[in-house]
Scaffold this active site. Sequence first.
Site, mmCIF file in Angstrom:
data_model
loop_
_atom_site.group_PDB
_atom_site.id
_atom_site.type_symbol
_atom_site.label_atom_id
_atom_site.label_comp_id
_atom_site.label_asym_id
_atom_site.label_seq_id
_atom_site.Cartn_x
_atom_site.Cartn_y
_atom_site.Cartn_z
ATOM 1 C CB SER A 298 -0.846 -0.013 1.280
ATOM 2 O OG SER A 298 -1.497 1.210 1.479
ATOM 3 C CE1 TYR B 95 -4.228 -2.054 5.460
ATOM 4 C CE2 TYR B 95 -3.439 0.126 4.849
ATOM 5 C CZ TYR B 95 -3.956 -1.112 4.495
ATOM 6 O OH TYR B 95 -4.191 -1.397 3.168
HETATM 7 P P1 NDP Z 1 -11.546 -6.019 0.388
HETATM 8 O O1 NDP Z 1 -12.025 -5.861 1.780
HETATM 9 O O2 NDP Z 1 -12.534 -5.855 -0.716
HETATM 10 O O3 NDP Z 1 -10.804 -7.407 0.193
HETATM 11 C C1 NDP Z 1 -10.056 -8.011 1.198
HETATM 12 C C2 NDP Z 1 -9.936 -9.484 0.878
HETATM 13 O O4 NDP Z 1 -9.101 -10.089 1.879
HETATM 14 C C3 NDP Z 1 -11.267 -10.203 0.892
HETATM 15 O O5 NDP Z 1 -11.330 -11.070 -0.202
HETATM 16 C C4 NDP Z 1 -11.230 -10.974 2.193
HETATM 17 O O6 NDP Z 1 -11.935 -12.204 2.051
HETATM 18 C C5 NDP Z 1 -9.749 -11.258 2.316
HETATM 19 N N1 NDP Z 1 -9.373 -11.614 3.684
HETATM 20 C C6 NDP Z 1 -9.468 -10.867 4.809
HETATM 21 N N2 NDP Z 1 -9.067 -11.594 5.868
HETATM 22 C C7 NDP Z 1 -8.719 -12.823 5.399
HETATM 23 C C8 NDP Z 1 -8.263 -14.018 6.003
HETATM 24 N N3 NDP Z 1 -8.061 -14.103 7.329
HETATM 25 N N4 NDP Z 1 -8.019 -15.087 5.213
HETATM 26 C C9 NDP Z 1 -8.232 -15.020 3.876
HETATM 27 N N5 NDP Z 1 -8.660 -13.927 3.248
HETATM 28 C C10 NDP Z 1 -8.916 -12.839 4.012
HETATM 29 O O7 NDP Z 1 -10.376 -4.932 0.235
HETATM 30 P P2 NDP Z 1 -9.285 -4.644 -0.921
HETATM 31 O O8 NDP Z 1 -9.582 -5.369 -2.134
HETATM 32 O O9 NDP Z 1 -9.147 -3.188 -0.946
HETATM 33 O O10 NDP Z 1 -7.973 -5.231 -0.213
HETATM 34 C C11 NDP Z 1 -7.096 -6.132 -0.832
HETATM 35 C C12 NDP Z 1 -5.664 -5.778 -0.450
HETATM 36 O O11 NDP Z 1 -5.343 -4.505 -1.001
HETATM 37 C C13 NDP Z 1 -5.418 -5.661 1.047
HETATM 38 O O12 NDP Z 1 -4.178 -6.254 1.373
HETATM 39 C C14 NDP Z 1 -5.346 -4.156 1.274
HETATM 40 O O13 NDP Z 1 -4.576 -3.822 2.395
HETATM 41 C C15 NDP Z 1 -4.713 -3.709 -0.027
HETATM 42 N N6 NDP Z 1 -4.876 -2.300 -0.342
HETATM 43 C C16 NDP Z 1 -6.122 -1.748 -0.527
HETATM 44 C C17 NDP Z 1 -6.263 -0.397 -0.780
HETATM 45 C C18 NDP Z 1 -7.589 0.249 -0.929
HETATM 46 O O14 NDP Z 1 -7.655 1.496 -0.963
HETATM 47 N N7 NDP Z 1 -8.678 -0.466 -1.035
HETATM 48 C C19 NDP Z 1 -5.077 0.477 -0.910
HETATM 49 C C20 NDP Z 1 -3.830 -0.210 -0.731
HETATM 50 C C21 NDP Z 1 -3.743 -1.541 -0.464
HETATM 51 P P3 NDP Z 1 -12.841 -12.930 3.172
HETATM 52 O O15 NDP Z 1 -13.370 -11.863 4.089
HETATM 53 O O16 NDP Z 1 -13.901 -13.608 2.361
HETATM 54 O O17 NDP Z 1 -11.925 -13.899 3.833
#
Ligand code: NDP
Length: 245
Positions: free
Chosen positions: A139, A152
């Site tokens: 990020s 975070y």
């Molecule tokens: P979402 O919340 O849409 O997606 C997060 C994903 O992570 C979901 O599919 C969720 O699936 C999964 N997840 C969470 N906990 C677990 C777990 N314990 N085991 C397996 N899967 C898990 O957010 P984003 O798409 O935005 O996030 C994706 C990545 O991008 C993250 O690492 C985030 O930090 C990073 N990011 C996002 C930004 C943004 O502005 N959105 C900016 C910079 C980085 P489920 O709950 O079904 O397990």
Amino acid sequence: MSNTLEGKTVLVTGASSGIGQATALALSKAGARVAIGARRADRLKDLAQDAPGEILALDLDVTDRQSVQDAVTATVDHFGTLDALVNNAGVMLSGMILNADTTEWTRMVDTNLLGSMYTVHAALPHLLESKGAVVQISSTSGRTASAGGGVYAATKFGITAFAEALRQEVTTQGVRVIVVEPGMVSTELATHITDPAMQTMAKNYAESMRTLQADDIAAAVLYALSQPEHVAVNEILIRPTDQAR
Ligand code: NDP
């Protein structure tokens, strides 16, 4: 890994929404065979139906070492190889340090940092065999910390540190390591914030700009994974044009 994704096997963690979901779909459209992991199995089922190529949906909780190992093993058993890992699963539970609910700190470290490390640990023997690639979704918070985002940011700085060490350990053996650092992307990420003031701040911040879409990040992942074998794109920083910091 050659510069076409046709027939390549990729494991995407956190594929049930946002960036992971968009990336898995884009990879599938590019001809890859994609293993998708997350906890919400219903969402994975929908994605498997929408994707044009072969998909393997896996119950995955990245905080559970055995679950991570089982997902990697199932991917290799099913497809016979693993060419790339997109380490994307993450949570952002923003809040000030004073009076914080430290169980949220544990969740972030367990998911974002340890979870992605466990996944690399389990996948690496297979990636060395295939001369594959690891994409670590970090990020802009992995470069700059700000008030309310300390833990975070610590997890994302940690991901970058781990990725650089990993890169030095494996690059001359043909495994490429790519750190992707998105700015503000419109996804479900901020909806899990429990602190109402932080939740409002995140919402206002997102509304103040034309945010990135998950597809924008998926395109960057595909770009990095599609390079010729001698080209290692190690880092991609992508902000919305409107995001100043
Ligand atoms: P979402 O919340 O849409 O997606 C997060 C994903 O992570 C979901 O599919 C969720 O699936 C999964 N997840 C969470 N906990 C677990 C777990 N314990 N085991 C397996 N899967 C898990 O957010 P984003 O798409 O935005 O996030 C994706 C990545 O991008 C993250 O690492 C985030 O930090 C990073 N990011 C996002 C930004 C943004 O502005 N959105 C900016 C910079 C980085 P489920 O709950 O079904 O397990």
